[in-house]
Design a protein around this motif. Structure first.
Motif, mmCIF file in Angstrom:
data_model
loop_
_atom_site.group_PDB
_atom_site.id
_atom_site.type_symbol
_atom_site.label_atom_id
_atom_site.label_comp_id
_atom_site.label_asym_id
_atom_site.label_seq_id
_atom_site.Cartn_x
_atom_site.Cartn_y
_atom_site.Cartn_z
ATOM 1 N N MET A 95 10.895 17.594 67.695
ATOM 2 C CA MET A 95 9.520 17.279 67.318
ATOM 3 C C MET A 95 8.574 17.691 68.441
ATOM 4 S SD MET A 95 7.893 13.600 66.535
ATOM 5 C CE MET A 95 8.133 13.227 68.253
ATOM 6 N N GLU A 96 7.514 18.288 68.038
ATOM 7 C CA GLU A 96 6.525 18.677 69.063
ATOM 8 C C GLU A 96 5.507 17.570 69.240
ATOM 9 O OE1 GLU A 96 4.963 22.456 67.815
ATOM 10 O OE2 GLU A 96 6.995 23.044 67.169
ATOM 11 N N SER A 97 4.952 17.511 70.419
ATOM 12 C CA SER A 97 4.061 16.393 70.728
ATOM 13 C C SER A 97 2.798 16.436 69.875
ATOM 14 C CB SER A 97 3.710 16.382 72.212
ATOM 15 O OG SER A 97 2.874 17.496 72.490
ATOM 16 N N SER A 98 2.432 17.633 69.402
ATOM 17 C CA SER A 98 1.225 17.716 68.577
ATOM 18 C C SER A 98 1.373 16.909 67.285
ATOM 19 C CB SER A 98 0.921 19.178 68.244
ATOM 20 O OG SER A 98 1.999 19.702 67.488
ATOM 21 N N GLU A 99 2.613 16.741 66.861
ATOM 22 C CA GLU A 99 2.841 15.955 65.639
ATOM 23 C C GLU A 99 2.185 14.573 65.715
ATOM 24 O OE1 GLU A 99 6.909 15.375 64.610
ATOM 25 O OE2 GLU A 99 7.255 17.446 64.049
ATOM 26 N N LEU A 100 2.193 14.026 66.883
ATOM 27 C CA LEU A 100 1.724 12.655 67.038
ATOM 28 C C LEU A 100 0.256 12.484 66.636
ATOM 29 C CD1 LEU A 100 3.364 11.588 70.395
ATOM 30 C CD2 LEU A 100 3.794 10.654 68.136
ATOM 31 N N HIS A 101 -0.472 13.527 66.765
ATOM 32 C CA HIS A 101 -1.913 13.395 66.529
ATOM 33 C C HIS A 101 -2.341 13.983 65.201
ATOM 34 C CE1 HIS A 101 -2.059 11.998 70.572
ATOM 35 N NE2 HIS A 101 -1.342 13.054 70.930
ATOM 36 N N GLU A 102 -1.393 14.606 64.541
ATOM 37 C CA GLU A 102 -1.755 15.264 63.298
ATOM 38 C C GLU A 102 -1.299 14.446 62.103
ATOM 39 O OE1 GLU A 102 -0.083 19.151 63.230
ATOM 40 O OE2 GLU A 102 -1.034 19.703 65.132
ATOM 41 N N GLU A 103 -1.927 14.721 60.984
ATOM 42 C CA GLU A 103 -1.394 14.197 59.731
ATOM 43 C C GLU A 103 -0.258 15.088 59.307
ATOM 44 O OE1 GLU A 103 -4.125 13.373 56.620
ATOM 45 O OE2 GLU A 103 -4.376 11.394 57.496
ATOM 46 N N MET A 104 0.873 14.483 59.040
ATOM 47 C CA MET A 104 2.042 15.230 58.601
ATOM 48 C C MET A 104 2.248 14.967 57.119
ATOM 49 S SD MET A 104 3.465 16.819 61.150
ATOM 50 C CE MET A 104 5.207 17.027 60.716
ATOM 51 N N SER A 105 2.846 15.909 56.469
ATOM 52 C CA SER A 105 3.276 15.678 55.091
ATOM 53 C C SER A 105 4.393 14.620 55.123
ATOM 54 C CB SER A 105 3.772 17.010 54.520
ATOM 55 O OG SER A 105 4.853 16.814 53.670
ATOM 56 N N ASN A 106 4.375 13.725 54.167
ATOM 57 C CA ASN A 106 5.319 12.595 54.172
ATOM 58 C C ASN A 106 5.857 12.355 52.762
ATOM 59 O OD1 ASN A 106 6.756 10.333 55.061
ATOM 60 N ND2 ASN A 106 5.026 8.952 54.666
#
Lengths: 351, 351
Positions: free
Chosen positions: A1-12
């Motif tokens: 997982m990249e750290s940018s994931e933390l701040h982005e909306e991800m598909s869920n």
């Protein structure tokens, strides 16, 4: 997982309960898949919350009860229609406002059926300290089914070496382990299951003394008697109904019945009548249900017993893994027709 | 009694089992009266034997099971057709070859339904040390039903002050005492019985908080719920069947059920189906049968508790006494249609 994931909306992706089941067994169409979004961060002000990336989800028979919206006292697991279904799983912590968990921890416990779960009150979430065994084991052998087998057999059945033990749904998540515990203690162990493949597993993989396919037996009372001419000391009941009725006639005096589950009954609109309860009076039987969650304090003792046995190959465990959250509804409903061979798990993501 | 009796053959009325009951409830005609003879002396060489003059005979529901010749493990009480039926009673020792008993002793325990009984193996026979209370009490309050109530309530139900207790056949030999034990402990106690007279007794004589006539209730589940809006902690089951089924729906989580008797089922050729056993799993219930005879060692402790309560009038006991051995068959079969009000006893002879 990249750290940018933390701040982005991800598909869920999520498995949503469409409606509560009103009659019959749960069907795949009682659930649907929805793709929403998730922020991979615990919201500001959400003390105690953890944000999980789910790795494995557990298919458990009691989820069939919750799909019927039955009023079960003490359950922390009620479903809501229009929301993701809930259950046990294994996950990695992506973010935590909770002092007991930190980013990167592996955990097992209550989660939701989606790729990412925000758990705001993680009372039933435990850090995994031993990751040298398959992580999926924490949905089964080393999770609730395992602890259930341990408590049900050792605490409820009060077994003694040399006693006779009968187990229904014996190749399932709980049964396979109960049988091995009983063999380790020196009991005579017989299991029943619903296919030739499962029956073979009981004898070849789990070391049961005898096993039979209940679907091949027109007379259950006689089939059980054939395995236990002197009677049964301990019955570990995962199914209830007709099997329980036949077992009652075969119990020995002062026998014990762990009422662990009644999967044969969960989806009956009118449960089967059990006619032979008088044996409880006549033979001084004890039949007892139990909540594994009442006895979580025994988990460390349980791990201490079981981990070495697993590492030394003295305890086996068979899992039946489906891959992808999309496979979840089919995996879950398959439990109620015995499609699974061993503990049913849905693998959602790589670690 | 004159000493010449010892050497003479005396007339000896007996209640004989004609045939085992095959179907339905026992009927008076399943027994007959016979007048034989008895020598009132233990035969030469009969070490351990005692010769009893029976004073009171106890009518117990489990005698209905033995009249059906059911194979019950561990029973010392099997009947034989063509022989006197057997049961508990109070008697005077007329002669003894047994070092534990001497002529003149009053005893209670297992005897036979006749005027004079030769008991060759008196394992279950106890000397009565306290004869300042009614001797008939040793068939009930101070005998097996009393010990059954004590063990069933205190050992099996593990009661706590303030818990809610429900009792079926509550005015019977066991039930009336369970209710009073529960009140003494500080429980909320409700009983059910099958007539207005019995229900009145529960409230007026035994101090139950509530009581109802189950025959007046078309909806047992609702009737019970009305008495226990928060549910039942302890169910002392003397009847089984439909009442048990209705109670299961009303039990609280971690509730306990003493499976003491199932009189509603003893004479059914096919017992009722009980449909709500899943509540044992869902609510972590414990349902337990017990053999009072396994726990005879608790009898002294039980007497120590109960005798002062009786003498001080803190425990009441209602008996329903028929007079004469001739009344025995009717007295016994009346149990199965609830004819008795309180503990049913047959008085055979004066002390």
């Amino acid at each position: 997982m990249e750290s940018s994931e933390l701040h982005e909306e991800m598909s869920n992706k999520q498995v949503i309960l469409r409606n509560f089941v009103v009659s019959g067994s749960p069907k795949e169409s009682d659930m649907f898949l929805r793709t929403g979004t998730a922020k991979l961060k615990v919201p500001e002000g959400s003390e105690n919350a953890v944000l999980l990336k789910n790795l494995y989800l557990s298919c458990d028979p009691t989820m069939g009860i919750r799909m019927r919206n039955m009023k079960v006292p003490g359950s922390a697991l009620l479903f809501e229609s229009g929301s993701p279904i809930r259950g046990y799983g294994v996950a990695r912590v992506l973010d935590s406002g909770n002092p007991n968990f930190k980013k990167g921890d592996l955990v097992w416990g209550l989660t939701t059926w989606e790729e990412y779960s925000l758990i705001t009150a993680p009372q039933i979430l435990f850090r995994i300290e031993h990751a040298d065994v398959p992580l999926s084991y924490y949905t089964g052998l080393l999770g609730m089914p395992g602890l259930t087998a341990y408590i049900g057999f050792f605490e409820i059945c009060t077994p003694k070496k040399g006693e006779t033990v009968f187990i229904s749904a014996a190749s399932g998540a709980v049964g396979q382990l109960v049988g091995q515990f009983a063999k380790l203690l020196g009991c005579y162990v017989v299991g029943t299951a619903g296919s030739k493949e499962k029956v073979n597993l009981l004898k070849s993989k789990f070391g049961f003394d005898e096993a039979f396919n209940y679907k091949d037996e027109p007379d259950l009372v006689a089939a059980i008697k054939g395995c236990f001419p002197e009677g049964i000391d301990i019955y570990f009941d995962n199914v209830g109904g007709k099997m329980l009725d036949a077992v009652l006639l075969n119990m020995k005096i002062r026998g014990r019945i762990a009422a662990c589950g009644m999967i044969s009954q969960y989806n009956h609109d009118q449960p089967d009548g059990v006619h032979n309860l008088m044996n409880i009076v006549l033979k001084s039987l004890r039949m007892e249900g139990f909540l594994t969650s009442d006895l979580f304090h025994l988990y460390p003792k349980f791990l201490e017993l079981l981990l070495p046995q697993i590492r030394e190959g003295k305890v086996n465990y068979v899992e039946d893994i489906s891959y992808g959250l999309e496979s979840g509804p089919r995996a879950l409903v398959g439990l109620f027709s015995g499609q699974n061979v061993g503990k049913k798990v849905v693998a959602v993501a790589h670690e």
